[in-house]
Design a protein around this motif. Structure first.
Motif, PDB file in Angstrom:
ATOM      1  N   THR A  15       0.966  -1.160  -0.053  1.00 36.73           N
ATOM      2  CA  THR A  15       0.058  -0.008   0.081  1.00 36.73           C
ATOM      3  C   THR A  15       0.844   1.171   0.128  1.00 36.73           C
ATOM      4  OG1 THR A  15      -1.867  -1.331   1.220  1.00 36.73           O
ATOM      5  CG2 THR A  15      -1.992   1.158   1.038  1.00 36.73           C
ATOM      6  N   GLN A  16       0.627   2.212  -1.022  1.00 36.22           N
ATOM      7  CA  GLN A  16       1.252   3.619  -1.130  1.00 36.22           C
ATOM      8  C   GLN A  16       0.475   4.194  -1.638  1.00 36.22           C
ATOM      9  OE1 GLN A  16       4.163   1.764  -3.743  1.00 36.22           O
ATOM     10  NE2 GLN A  16       5.604   1.551  -2.356  1.00 36.22           N
ATOM     11  N   VAL A  17       0.762   5.716  -1.677  1.00 40.96           N
ATOM     12  CA  VAL A  17       0.292   6.793  -2.379  1.00 40.96           C
ATOM     13  C   VAL A  17       1.112   7.019  -3.697  1.00 40.96           C
ATOM     14  CG1 VAL A  17      -0.337   9.235  -2.642  1.00 40.96           C
ATOM     15  CG2 VAL A  17      -0.803   8.029  -0.428  1.00 40.96           C
ATOM     16  N   ARG A  18       0.857   6.430  -4.866  1.00 39.26           N
ATOM     17  CA  ARG A  18       1.667   6.290  -5.947  1.00 39.26           C
ATOM     18  C   ARG A  18       1.487   7.594  -6.667  1.00 39.26           C
ATOM     19  NH1 ARG A  18      -1.333   1.389  -8.328  1.00 39.26           N
ATOM     20  NH2 ARG A  18      -2.794   3.259  -8.431  1.00 39.26           N
ATOM     21  N   GLU A  37      -7.089   8.133   2.712  1.00 45.43           N
ATOM     22  CA  GLU A  37      -7.949   7.002   3.207  1.00 45.43           C
ATOM     23  C   GLU A  37      -8.218   6.086   2.270  1.00 45.43           C
ATOM     24  OE1 GLU A  37      -9.735   6.741   6.236  1.00 45.43           O
ATOM     25  OE2 GLU A  37      -8.697   8.405   7.055  1.00 45.43           O
ATOM     26  N   GLU A  38      -8.343   6.401   1.030  1.00 45.29           N
ATOM     27  CA  GLU A  38      -8.491   5.520  -0.051  1.00 45.29           C
ATOM     28  C   GLU A  38      -7.204   4.612  -0.249  1.00 45.29           C
ATOM     29  OE1 GLU A  38     -10.032   7.213  -3.668  1.00 45.29           O
ATOM     30  OE2 GLU A  38     -11.944   7.937  -2.695  1.00 45.29           O
ATOM     31  N   ALA A  39      -6.294   5.295  -0.265  1.00 44.04           N
ATOM     32  CA  ALA A  39      -4.894   4.527  -0.575  1.00 44.04           C
ATOM     33  C   ALA A  39      -4.434   3.658   0.508  1.00 44.04           C
ATOM     34  CB  ALA A  39      -3.755   5.533  -0.858  1.00 44.04           C
ATOM     35  N   PHE A  40      -4.592   3.858   1.791  1.00 45.41           N
ATOM     36  CA  PHE A  40      -4.355   3.192   3.194  1.00 45.41           C
ATOM     37  C   PHE A  40      -5.586   2.658   3.701  1.00 45.41           C
ATOM     38  CE2 PHE A  40      -1.057   6.446   2.455  1.00 45.41           C
ATOM     39  CZ  PHE A  40       0.168   5.414   2.395  1.00 45.41           C
ATOM     40  N   THR A  43      -4.918  -0.971   5.256  1.00 47.12           N
ATOM     41  CA  THR A  43      -3.832  -0.866   6.227  1.00 47.12           C
ATOM     42  C   THR A  43      -4.639  -0.677   7.735  1.00 47.12           C
ATOM     43  OG1 THR A  43      -3.244   1.200   6.275  1.00 47.12           O
ATOM     44  CG2 THR A  43      -2.114  -0.232   4.700  1.00 47.12           C
ATOM     45  N   LYS A  44      -5.902  -0.155   7.910  1.00 51.98           N
ATOM     46  CA  LYS A  44      -6.532  -0.021   8.888  1.00 51.98           C
ATOM     47  C   LYS A  44      -6.706  -1.255   9.807  1.00 51.98           C
ATOM     48  CE  LYS A  44      -9.490   3.967   7.699  1.00 51.98           C
ATOM     49  NZ  LYS A  44     -10.881   4.329   7.575  1.00 51.98           N
ATOM     50  N   ARG A  45      -6.370  -1.062  11.244  1.00 47.52           N
ATOM     51  CA  ARG A  45      -6.589  -1.874  11.967  1.00 47.52           C
ATOM     52  C   ARG A  45      -7.930  -2.401  12.436  1.00 47.52           C
ATOM     53  NH1 ARG A  45      -2.975  -2.469  17.667  1.00 47.52           N
ATOM     54  NH2 ARG A  45      -3.451  -4.627  18.014  1.00 47.52           N
TER      55      ARG A  45
END
Length: 191
Positions: A15-18, A37-40, A43-45
Motif C-alpha cells: 500500500t502506497q500513495v503512488r 483514506e482510499e490509498a491506505f 492498512t486500517k486495524r
C-alpha cells in the motif's frame, strides 16, 4: 497461529500513495484526506481508525513539517511530503521527521522544482523493503518455532516469542533511524 503467508497477505504491505494516484491539480484538504483514506484503507486495524485527519495535517503545517499552502490548496509536492510524514511519523518523533525533511521541504517550496524523482525512489525502496521484510519475518517465525518446540503450549509461546522478536527488530530499526537523524542534523549544523 496464523502462518507467515497469511500474515503477510493481511498486512497490505504494498500500500502506497503512488505518483499516478496524485492528481496533477492542487487539492483541498478534504480531497487530500480522501486520497490517503482510499490509498491506505486496507492498512486500517479497525473501521474507526483514521489514516489522516484535518487536525493532523494542520498540526504538520503549524509545525512547519511542510512549506505553507497557497489558497488552501495542496500541491503534488505537498501530497508527497505528507506521504513521507505519514510513513515516518510512526517510527520517529515529529521533531525528527521535521529535521529529516528540512532540505526537501525548502526545495519543494520552489514552484519549478518537483519531488517526483525523489518520491519515486522512495516508493521503489519501499517495494524492496517489503521483500526484505517478508524474508525476515519468515526467518524470525522459524526461529521462534524452533526455540519453543516441544514446550507445553508451544503454539501460543511461539506467537508470543515472535511478537516480542518483531517488536525488538522494530526498536532496532527505529534506533538506527534516530542515530541517522542525529548524524544528518549534526552534518547540517556544521555546514
Amino acid at each position: 497461529m496464523m502462518d507467515t503467508k497469511q500474515l503477510m497477505d493481511s498486512l497490505a504491505l504494498g500500500t502506497q500513495v503512488r505518483l499516478e494516484d496524485i492528481p496533477k491539480i492542487d487539492l483541498y484538504i478534504d480531497q487530500v484526506i480522501q486520497l490517503f483514506e482510499e490509498a491506505f484503507e486496507e492498512t486500517k486495524r479497525n473501521e474507526d481508525e483514521k489514516i489522516l485527519t484535518k487536525t493532523m495535517v494542520n498540526n504538520y503545517a503549524k509545525g512547519k513539517l511542510f512549506y505553507p499552502v497557497q489558497n488552501k490548496k495542496y500541491t503534488r509536492n505537498h501530497i508527497m511530503l505528507i506521504s513521507l510524514i505519514y510513513q515516518m511519523k510512526s517510527g520517529l518523533s515529529i521533531n525528527d521527521v521535521k529535521k529529516v525533511l528540512e532540505g526537501l521541504n525548502e526545495k519543494a517550496a520552489e514552484r519549478d522544482w518537483s519531488l517526483e524523482g525523489f518520491y519515486e525512489s522512495f516508493l521503489e525502496v519501499q517495494r524492496g523493503n517489503v521483500e526484505i521484510f517478508a524474508d525476515g519475518i519468515q526467518r524470525q517465525a522459524m526461529s521462534a518455532a524452533q526455540e519453543v518446540s516441544g514446550m507445553e503450549n508451544a503454539e501460543e509461546l511461539e506467537q508470543i516469542l515472535l511478537i516480542a522478536s518483531l517488536i525488538h527488530t522494530s526498536n532496532l530499526f527505529r534506533r538506527a533511524a534516530e542515530k541517522m537523524v542525529d548524524e544528518l542534523n549534526s552534518r547540517r549544523e556544521s555546514q
